[in-house]
Design a protein around this motif. Structure first.
Motif, PDB file in Angstrom:
ATOM      1  N   PHE A   1       4.251 -19.469 -34.432  1.00 37.08           N
ATOM      2  CA  PHE A   1       5.076 -18.008 -34.425  1.00 37.08           C
ATOM      3  C   PHE A   1       5.916 -18.340 -33.526  1.00 37.08           C
ATOM      4  O   PHE A   1       6.442 -19.985 -32.791  1.00 37.08           O
ATOM      5  CB  PHE A   1       4.189 -17.186 -33.870  1.00 37.08           C
ATOM      6  CG  PHE A   1       3.704 -17.818 -32.529  1.00 37.08           C
ATOM      7  CD1 PHE A   1       3.945 -17.545 -31.323  1.00 37.08           C
ATOM      8  CD2 PHE A   1       1.835 -17.897 -32.996  1.00 37.08           C
ATOM      9  CE1 PHE A   1       3.497 -17.617 -30.356  1.00 37.08           C
ATOM     10  CE2 PHE A   1       1.484 -18.100 -31.795  1.00 37.08           C
ATOM     11  CZ  PHE A   1       2.074 -18.724 -30.675  1.00 37.08           C
ATOM     12  N   GLY A   2       7.604 -17.977 -32.820  1.00 38.50           N
ATOM     13  CA  GLY A   2       8.482 -17.842 -32.858  1.00 38.50           C
ATOM     14  C   GLY A   2       9.702 -17.274 -32.366  1.00 38.50           C
ATOM     15  O   GLY A   2       9.427 -16.233 -32.943  1.00 38.50           O
ATOM     16  N   LEU A   3      10.730 -17.387 -32.006  1.00 33.24           N
ATOM     17  CA  LEU A   3      12.128 -16.954 -31.849  1.00 33.24           C
ATOM     18  C   LEU A   3      13.313 -17.796 -32.224  1.00 33.24           C
ATOM     19  O   LEU A   3      13.250 -18.931 -31.746  1.00 33.24           O
ATOM     20  CB  LEU A   3      12.087 -15.830 -30.895  1.00 33.24           C
ATOM     21  CG  LEU A   3      12.072 -15.979 -29.296  1.00 33.24           C
ATOM     22  CD1 LEU A   3      13.347 -16.267 -29.292  1.00 33.24           C
ATOM     23  CD2 LEU A   3      10.888 -15.094 -28.668  1.00 33.24           C
ATOM     24  N   GLU A   4      14.288 -17.252 -31.727  1.00 31.08           N
ATOM     25  CA  GLU A   4      15.528 -17.761 -31.492  1.00 31.08           C
ATOM     26  C   GLU A   4      16.856 -16.889 -31.427  1.00 31.08           C
ATOM     27  O   GLU A   4      16.115 -15.421 -31.750  1.00 31.08           O
ATOM     28  CB  GLU A   4      16.339 -18.921 -33.054  1.00 31.08           C
ATOM     29  CG  GLU A   4      15.428 -20.287 -33.826  1.00 31.08           C
ATOM     30  CD  GLU A   4      14.601 -19.635 -35.241  1.00 31.08           C
ATOM     31  OE1 GLU A   4      14.289 -20.196 -34.840  1.00 31.08           O
ATOM     32  OE2 GLU A   4      15.369 -19.040 -35.754  1.00 31.08           O
ATOM     33  N   ALA A   5      17.254 -17.051 -29.875  1.00 32.66           N
ATOM     34  CA  ALA A   5      18.433 -15.790 -29.890  1.00 32.66           C
ATOM     35  C   ALA A   5      19.716 -16.622 -29.691  1.00 32.66           C
ATOM     36  O   ALA A   5      19.847 -17.681 -29.151  1.00 32.66           O
ATOM     37  CB  ALA A   5      17.386 -15.238 -28.875  1.00 32.66           C
ATOM     38  N   THR A   6      20.287 -15.791 -29.458  1.00 34.94           N
ATOM     39  CA  THR A   6      21.635 -16.329 -28.931  1.00 34.94           C
ATOM     40  C   THR A   6      22.566 -15.702 -28.648  1.00 34.94           C
ATOM     41  O   THR A   6      22.367 -14.141 -28.955  1.00 34.94           O
ATOM     42  CB  THR A   6      22.863 -16.983 -30.437  1.00 34.94           C
ATOM     43  OG1 THR A   6      23.376 -15.902 -31.415  1.00 34.94           O
ATOM     44  CG2 THR A   6      22.168 -17.703 -31.640  1.00 34.94           C
ATOM     45  N   LEU A   7      23.586 -15.611 -27.527  1.00 38.47           N
ATOM     46  CA  LEU A   7      24.060 -14.685 -26.877  1.00 38.47           C
ATOM     47  C   LEU A   7      25.613 -15.787 -26.665  1.00 38.47           C
ATOM     48  O   LEU A   7      26.001 -16.502 -26.368  1.00 38.47           O
ATOM     49  CB  LEU A   7      23.684 -14.709 -25.575  1.00 38.47           C
ATOM     50  CG  LEU A   7      24.847 -13.230 -24.537  1.00 38.47           C
ATOM     51  CD1 LEU A   7      24.840 -11.934 -25.549  1.00 38.47           C
ATOM     52  CD2 LEU A   7      24.142 -13.063 -23.661  1.00 38.47           C
ATOM     53  N   ASN A   8      26.709 -14.274 -27.252  1.00 41.32           N
ATOM     54  CA  ASN A   8      28.537 -15.652 -27.351  1.00 41.32           C
ATOM     55  C   ASN A   8      29.273 -14.313 -27.250  1.00 41.32           C
ATOM     56  O   ASN A   8      29.342 -13.477 -27.909  1.00 41.32           O
ATOM     57  CB  ASN A   8      28.645 -16.318 -28.969  1.00 41.32           C
ATOM     58  CG  ASN A   8      27.888 -16.611 -29.375  1.00 41.32           C
ATOM     59  OD1 ASN A   8      27.610 -17.579 -28.848  1.00 41.32           O
ATOM     60  ND2 ASN A   8      26.849 -15.965 -30.888  1.00 41.32           N
TER      61      ASN A   8
ATOM     62  N   VAL B   1      18.840 -20.160 -27.836  1.00 43.01           N
ATOM     63  CA  VAL B   1      17.168 -20.687 -26.944  1.00 43.01           C
ATOM     64  C   VAL B   1      16.545 -20.378 -28.544  1.00 43.01           C
ATOM     65  O   VAL B   1      16.568 -19.498 -29.342  1.00 43.01           O
ATOM     66  CB  VAL B   1      16.638 -19.608 -26.141  1.00 43.01           C
ATOM     67  CG1 VAL B   1      16.220 -18.047 -26.505  1.00 43.01           C
ATOM     68  CG2 VAL B   1      15.569 -20.331 -25.609  1.00 43.01           C
ATOM     69  N   ALA B   2      15.641 -21.334 -28.851  1.00 40.83           N
ATOM     70  CA  ALA B   2      14.820 -21.371 -29.553  1.00 40.83           C
ATOM     71  C   ALA B   2      13.557 -21.394 -29.159  1.00 40.83           C
ATOM     72  O   ALA B   2      12.972 -22.509 -28.320  1.00 40.83           O
ATOM     73  CB  ALA B   2      15.084 -22.160 -30.561  1.00 40.83           C
ATOM     74  N   PHE B   3      12.656 -21.249 -29.703  1.00 44.26           N
ATOM     75  CA  PHE B   3      11.033 -21.184 -29.194  1.00 44.26           C
ATOM     76  C   PHE B   3      10.205 -21.280 -30.202  1.00 44.26           C
ATOM     77  O   PHE B   3       9.788 -20.596 -31.298  1.00 44.26           O
ATOM     78  CB  PHE B   3      10.284 -20.235 -28.293  1.00 44.26           C
ATOM     79  CG  PHE B   3       9.188 -20.214 -28.018  1.00 44.26           C
ATOM     80  CD1 PHE B   3       8.596 -21.058 -27.083  1.00 44.26           C
ATOM     81  CD2 PHE B   3       7.798 -19.136 -28.564  1.00 44.26           C
ATOM     82  CE1 PHE B   3       6.515 -21.519 -26.410  1.00 44.26           C
ATOM     83  CE2 PHE B   3       6.962 -18.834 -28.209  1.00 44.26           C
ATOM     84  CZ  PHE B   3       5.981 -20.623 -27.109  1.00 44.26           C
ATOM     85  N   VAL B   4       9.182 -22.168 -30.503  1.00 43.22           N
ATOM     86  CA  VAL B   4       8.035 -22.396 -31.115  1.00 43.22           C
ATOM     87  C   VAL B   4       7.027 -22.850 -30.819  1.00 43.22           C
ATOM     88  O   VAL B   4       6.554 -23.617 -30.164  1.00 43.22           O
ATOM     89  CB  VAL B   4       8.284 -23.350 -32.663  1.00 43.22           C
ATOM     90  CG1 VAL B   4       8.815 -24.685 -32.479  1.00 43.22           C
ATOM     91  CG2 VAL B   4       7.911 -23.262 -33.870  1.00 43.22           C
ATOM     92  N   ASN B   5       5.545 -22.334 -31.616  1.00 44.07           N
ATOM     93  CA  ASN B   5       4.501 -22.520 -30.815  1.00 44.07           C
ATOM     94  C   ASN B   5       4.045 -23.108 -32.573  1.00 44.07           C
ATOM     95  O   ASN B   5       3.164 -21.838 -32.873  1.00 44.07           O
ATOM     96  CB  ASN B   5       3.423 -21.259 -30.171  1.00 44.07           C
ATOM     97  CG  ASN B   5       2.276 -21.384 -29.095  1.00 44.07           C
ATOM     98  OD1 ASN B   5       1.459 -21.822 -30.406  1.00 44.07           O
ATOM     99  ND2 ASN B   5       2.221 -21.542 -28.172  1.00 44.07           N
TER     100      ASN B   5
END
Length: 819
Positions: A648-655, A670-674
């Motif tokens: 599970f995890g997420l990716e997020a962007t802000l431009n 940013v990217a996170f996975v577990n």
């Protein structure tokens, strides 16, 4: 099929009339020209790239109503309709609005038809050639990793990068070259992607199960590497010459590309050569045996007409890649080299590598040679309101690993993989707004050992086929999509014997009656099958806000090493043991995304959860006393195992592009996975050290500030300055059983870059120059997915360091001369 092939070869001779030319200028909101913008006819392969003055020209455009799309980095894409009159040139200008990201881009990878990124329920990301060229890359996968959150790579030196998507890789990620499966022993740790990075125009990445369209091996996603089609004025030879230098490993890269088109006929050719010596960092100095020499040739010929298009491709790839092993002198920490065969080799007595060898561009005697040849055709036909897409391909991958110091011409591993691929899809005419696509794809494979002495897997045959049905229904702001697929795979091999070969002094393939013959690979025949499914939706809540969600079931058949391994992989220094009773993997993945898009601000958050049944992984083999089993001295022994897993995890962007400062752009991701073992019984038996899955990337973030100067009246255009920070957090969640992995410290790397294009007084680009400095402060670091981190022969070192570190400061200069 005979009728279909006849149409494919005869239709290029028809309808040379009914074509026209479109031209115009692409401008920004301030009415300044947008250099190097892309203009394309939606739904076709027709496209062109504007020059430095924003002027474009499209040739071979069919008569009738067409939809044109203009796009450029830093601008929101725009579409315009035009009524094309046969034989009459027309002018169509575009006015682009600034945007921080390109969520409106159209993609074809992982979806049944051309779809906007934001309307796709499955998360899809893209990377343009311009963004690839801004970075200093040693291969195209590294370039994609920098620009696409959620994508990472397991590396073995600077030129071997295996793509991982959300913590899953190897045969779970399907790599495509222009839609053709990349088949080249990708199960191995030190086996990279055999593609010319200079020829890639665009990268499309599907983050999540794509088994629905592609079958087995796409359970984690797809990386599609797309080359460019010819563009520019009709009847004129165009091209570019590219030169590159990188200081960390002395890389010298040269590439020449040519393309031509007239009356719908298109052709292109590219030749690229790259040469690198051992790379350097502040702790290890020059890392022995990390150089490479690579040659790639790519050719294409085809037609694009009112009836559709047909293109034929031929590629030749030849790479000599050195094989590092990390052996050193225990006190000085200088690298040493192997001079005796494994049975007589004493690591502590190996001679030191000289400075001349470390600085030489010559390829050392211990290296691998990879040759990969492809020939394939892509055809698109417009049939009574529907579209037929056909891909037929053949490829051969020959891989040799020369690991015998006393017999440098004798390869240890020598495998030849031949693959035949087909992919046929038919998009039915829309029926009351419902879009229906159906198709089938598959492949046949033959993998054979050549003149080898190491046999980690047997010779085998493989047949794979699957069929699918996909549906998409727009309902105003809501768009629903889904589908169903069935796959079957047959894997067979006969008894495969090995025996001593008196002629070479090594073990070789033999018949059952040979003296000393053994049977490490008894005959095997197994059929795997599985059902994939997907259902998803996207909802345009407002002009700025899009919501999307998807539920998918992915399928993957066990690969050959997982079932049949019984030997040493000399490049990895690991003895692999397979399991003939493995069942296919099935995954259930849920994706939820929120996308915000406006002129000055783009933001996105993608959350995922993936449960994998029958997850296959490598575990170190232990004896009854709990001690590691050693089959080949100096090499560890792993056996493939199977359990349940959860990721599970997420990716997020802000431009952000400030309205008051339209020349400034700030991009963040940013990217996170577990990844965790979900088998309670296994955890109870093996303890907390087995809780986390192997090869899970740490939390990663990237920030960029870019300033692009407005185009003035001078000769310089597209001038930019940029600063980047790439950060990785400490990875404490790792597969710790038997010390397979260890914790990895966090780090942050600063990068600085600048570039400009020199143009003639008329706006024609003369030369583009790019300068990039990575790891400005020469930080010593080890990436968690860097396999060289574990190349260590001693339990302790005088400097307290273990393993090999990543490259240090790298200054790269690129020069591109279009003509």
């Amino acid at each position: 099929m005979k009728i279909l092939l006849t149409l494919i070869f005869l239709l290029p001779q028809l309808t040379f009339a009914q074509l026209s030319t479109l031209n115009g200028i692409v401008r920004g909101a301030t009415h300044q020209p947008v250099p190097f913008a892309s203009v394309a006819v939606v739904g076709t392969t027709l496209g062109a790239v504007a020059d430095a003055a924003g002027h474009y020209e499209l040739t071979g455009v069919p008569a009738g109503a067409v939809r044109l799309r203009a796009s450029a980095v830093g601008f929101a894409p725009i579409e315009q309709r035009a009524e094309v009159t046969a034989g009459q040139p027309q002018t169509v200008d575009f006015l682009l609005q600034a945007a921080a990201a390109d969520l409106g881009e159209v993609v074809v990878t992982g979806v049944s038809r051309a779809t906007e990124i934001r309307r796709s329920p499955v998360p899809i990301a893209t990377l343009s050639r311009r963004e690839i060229s801004l970075n200093a890359n040693t291969n195209v996968i590294d370039a994609a990793v920098r620009g696409i959150p959620g994508l990472s790579a397991v590396t073995t030196g600077p030129n071997v990068s295996k793509p991982f998507i959300r913590g899953l890789g190897y045969n779970r990620v399907l790599t495509l070259y222009n839609g053709l499966r990349q088949e080249g022993q990708q199960w191995g740790d030190e086996h990279g992607v055999e593609v010319d990075g200079y020829d890639i125009e665009r990268v499309e990445v599907v983050k999540g199960p794509a088994s629905l369209l592609y079958g087995s091996d796409a359970v984690a996603g797809v990386v599609n590497l797309l080359p460019a089609l010819p563009s520019g004025p009709e009847g004129r030879l165009r091209g570019e010459a590219l030169n590159e230098y990188q200081s960390a490993n002395g890389l010298v890269g040269n590439s020449l590309g040519l393309n031509y088109q007239k009356s719908g006929f298109q052709t292109s050719f590219r030749a690229s050569h790259r040469l690198a010596r051992d790379y350097r960092n502040s702790l290890d100095g020059a890392v022995y045996n990390t150089g490479f020499r690579e040659l790639t040739l790519t050719g294409m010929a085809g037609v694009s007409k009112v009836w559709g298009s047909s293109h034929w491709y031929l590629t030749l790839y030849d790479n000599r890649q050195e094989i590092p092993d990390g052996s050193r002198d225990s006190l000085s920490r200088r690298f040493t080299r192997q001079v005796a065969e494994s049975g007589l080799d004493d690591v502590k007595s190996r001679p030191l590598v000289s400075d001349d060898e470390l600085n030489s561009y010559a390829i050392g005697p211990l290296h691998q040679r990879i040759r990969h040849y492809r020939v394939f055709t892509r055809t698109q036909l417009h049939l009574s309101g529907g579209e037929l897409h056909l891909l037929l391909g053949a490829q051969q991958n020959t891989r040799e690993e020369f690991n015998h110091p006393t017999a440098p011409g004798q390869p240890g591993l020598a495998l030849r993989l031949t693959t035949y691929t087909y992919d046929v899809r038919y998009h039915l005419p829309d029926w009351q707004g419902l879009q229906i696509s159906l198709g089938s794809n598959g492949m046949g494979q033959l993998n054979r050992h050549q003149n080898a002495t190491d046999f980690p897997i047997p010779d085998y045959n493989l047949l794979d086929a699957g069929g699918f049905l996909l549906l998409k229904k727009p309902l105003g702001k809501l768009e629903l999509s889904g589908g169903l697929r069935y796959d079957t795979r047959l894997v067979t091999w006969n008894d495969f014997h090995l025996a001593p070969n008196p002629a070479t002094g090594f073990v070789g393939a033999a018949g059952p009656g040979a003296v000393g013959a053994e049977l490490p690979f008894p005959a095997f025949r197994q059929r795997y099958q599985g059902v994939s499914a997907s259902v998803g939706a996207s909802y345009v809540a407002s002009a700025q806000l899009t919501l999307r969600a998807n539920l998918a079931r992915g399928y993957r058949a066990p690969n050959i090493p997982e079932t049949g391994s019984n030997g040493l992989d000399p490049g990895a220094h690991i003895v692999y043991l397979g399991n003939r009773d493995f069942r296919p993997e099935f995954s259930w993945q849920q994706d939820v995304g929120v996308l915000w898009h406006q002129t000055t601000l783009d933001a996105s958050v993608e959350v995922f959860h993936n449960y994998v049944q029958n997850f296959i992984y490598q575990g170190r083999l232990l004896n009854e006393a709990g001690q590691p089993v050693v089959i080949v001295p100096g090499n560890t022994t792993y056996q493939f195992q199977q359990s349940a897993a959860r990721l599970f995890g997420l990716e997020a962007t802000l431009n952000w592009r400030p309205a008051a400062l339209p020349w400034l752009a700030l991009n963040n991701s940013v990217a996170f996975v577990n990844g965790q073992n979900a088998d309670a019984k296994l955890l109870e038996r093996q303890g907390e050290s087995a809780r986390y899955l192997p090869l899970i990337p740490p939390l990663r973030a990237r920030s960029e500030v870019r300033a692009t100067l407005p185009s003035g009246q001078g000769r310089l255009t597209g001038t930019y300055f940029r600063a980047t920070v790439d950060g990785s957090a400490r990875q404490n969640h790792f597969y710790a059983l038997d010390n397979t992995e260890t914790a990895t410290a966090g780090y942050a790397l600063l990068g600085l870059g600048a570039g400009t294009t020199l143009a003639t007084a008329g706006g024609r680009p003369v030369v583009q120059l790019i300068v990039q400095v990575d790891n400005v402060f020469d930080t010593a670091y080890q990436a968690h997915l860097n396999r060289l981190k574990y190349f260590e022969y001693y339990a302790a070192a005088p400097n307290g360091r273990s393993g090999i570190y990543n490259p240090g400061r790298n200054v790269a200069v690129k020069m591109l001369v279009p003509f």
